[in-house]
Design an enzyme around this catalytic site. Sequence first.
Site, mmCIF file in Angstrom:
data_model
loop_
_atom_site.group_PDB
_atom_site.id
_atom_site.type_symbol
_atom_site.label_atom_id
_atom_site.label_comp_id
_atom_site.label_asym_id
_atom_site.label_seq_id
_atom_site.Cartn_x
_atom_site.Cartn_y
_atom_site.Cartn_z
ATOM 1 C CG HIS A 235 -1.836 -1.187 1.281
ATOM 2 N ND1 HIS A 235 -2.795 -1.490 0.336
ATOM 3 C CD2 HIS A 235 -1.880 -2.202 2.187
ATOM 4 C CE1 HIS A 235 -3.403 -2.618 0.667
ATOM 5 N NE2 HIS A 235 -2.861 -3.080 1.773
ATOM 6 N NE ARG B 74 1.502 13.834 4.307
ATOM 7 C CZ ARG B 74 1.719 13.032 3.271
ATOM 8 N NH1 ARG B 74 2.376 13.483 2.217
ATOM 9 N NH2 ARG B 74 1.275 11.786 3.268
#
Length: 657
Positions: A240, A296
Amino acid sequence: MTEIVPIKRLLIANRGEIAVRIIKTARRLGIHTIALYSDADHQAMPVREADEAWYLGPAPARESYLDGAKVLAIARQAGADAIHPGYGFLSESSDFALACEEAGIRFIGPSAAAILAMGDKSGAKALMEAAGVPVLPGYHGADQSLLALRAHAQSVGFPLLIKAASGGGGKGMRRVEALADFDDALGAVKREALAAFGDDNVLLERYLAGARHVEVQVFADNSGYTLSLGDRDCSLQRRHQKVIEEAPAPDIPPELRRAMSEAAVAAAMAIDYRGAGTIEFLLCEGAFYFMEMNTRLQVEHPVTEAVTGLDLVAWQLAVAEGRPLPLSQHQVQLRGHAVEARLYAEDVAAGFLPASGPIHWLHWPTGVRIDTGVAAGDAVSPYYDPMIAKLVAHGEHRAQALARLSEALTALEIGPLTHNGALLARLCQEPDVLGMRHHTQWPLPTYPQPLPELAGPLATLWLAHSAASSDPWHKATGFRLGRHQTWTAAVTLAGQRHQLTLHSSEGKLSWQGQSIPYVMAEDHIRLQWQGRWQRYPVRTLRQGDQRQPGFVLTLAGQQIPFGPAQEVAQQDHHGDEASGRSVTLAPMHGLVVALLIEAGQAVSRGQPLLVLEAMKMEHQLRAQQDGVIAELLCREGDQVSQGAPLVRFLESTEAAN
């Protein structure tokens, strides 16, 4: 109108390649930079590159880079007027962003309220549902009891994903195939989430087979003006975590691309966002679903910079100073295609186990952008993410960008650290990747690659010259030398024994009916091969580097260990003796976070024994045999080194007694 207040002293609350990346832009803008370092990073590249550097604390991230109070105290002492958190660590901590606001120090990112809104993955999904953005079926409620989660898992259906509610970066995530596996997976996710994010709440999500991971880069200024800087495809993943990313996302119809862009901008505006952010979607059968928002800068932001020609860190700093975005949406132009590969210190063949260690040699390829935080003589620490660098190639079209990246990865020289460079080069040439037939569940080709045809003759040639230069008659490697040289050697190459005979005359190698000109150098062989002269690096392993023969050949992107067969046999015997079947050794540096067995217990082959946390990820160690546990050689909370004995099994003689 927002007042413009220039940033003068910027503290970078991060490490590694992103810290170096921020320092470069800040220096270009005339901003004084302040780095932080832990015990593990006291000589790291950010410390060398910044204008000044301050000691933060012990190596473990919880005691250094994740300690917001320490970071803020240093910022005050150093006179910083802004803090850039990079990505990871404190970058998505609403508490830290709020503390910066209250201290009067600018946080290079969105407001604490925006981070809080999207940092809670469960709350973010509810927010997106209310805004009309498509969301995957699942559960993201407040009841976190085991009974409730199991019930909701059955309702969502299998396979499903358990994800940390405050997670990101592939950490705190497990795919579950059946209810019988749910409890163990939930425990692992909760432990990882608590260690990485300080929050063990989870959400459940339907698992889509064959989906692509497509994300949209958004940017907003303080006036609320929000735009999209295009999309990226990040479908090539392992555990992942993204491995290769590209921009723009290929093979997407214009109307679908436009819909995703508009949804991403709407999502950012819904929380009054400012600065850089990324909206992540799953794309499946022509439909897209919101996964999460990263509040971010993303690791893969360089591919967006490559196709837009923009500096996103400079944009972040400008927004923090109160400046408007320098472009409007219609002025954003995408040019060509860019692909980024994440170079990790990891053992692909061992299931991507992290592989910390020293870097004794390093030669970066040309023609691509390199974002890194290491140089020759540095080391990859076992305490943090194992990324070594990002390599970014740009081309007029996708095929050209992939070809340039493949060529760069093939030319990469780094060692003796084990890394995934050969896999990355291989991915750039895979037919499924070139043909856009891959997706987030596409199995990476981790099976062993065949040795390149030149590996044997190059290794034999090197050993022959090494022997000739050090009195071959006293070095029992099987070489015979004469005026017309003939070399016969028993060579161990990538763990396999080969018997090779080569002939040479006047600087030409005779092999398989070909006469090949060659030149020997101190650290490489140059060969005229396939119509051109090519350089093949050979490095000598320092004593004690690894249980491998004495040399490493870099060829076709692979690091191929080789040496005289008899020397390797002795080392292999010693290694087998040291790692006997009766003892389970630590495959890496790590923290023992869970012991799953006890002394005297009978276990079966494949049964989990303990859990090690290394470089922010959990790794389960399993029994390699049936047997009885004689002794536990570690305790929960122990920090262990690679090769340390962890569990001892009863020997057959002990069991008989």
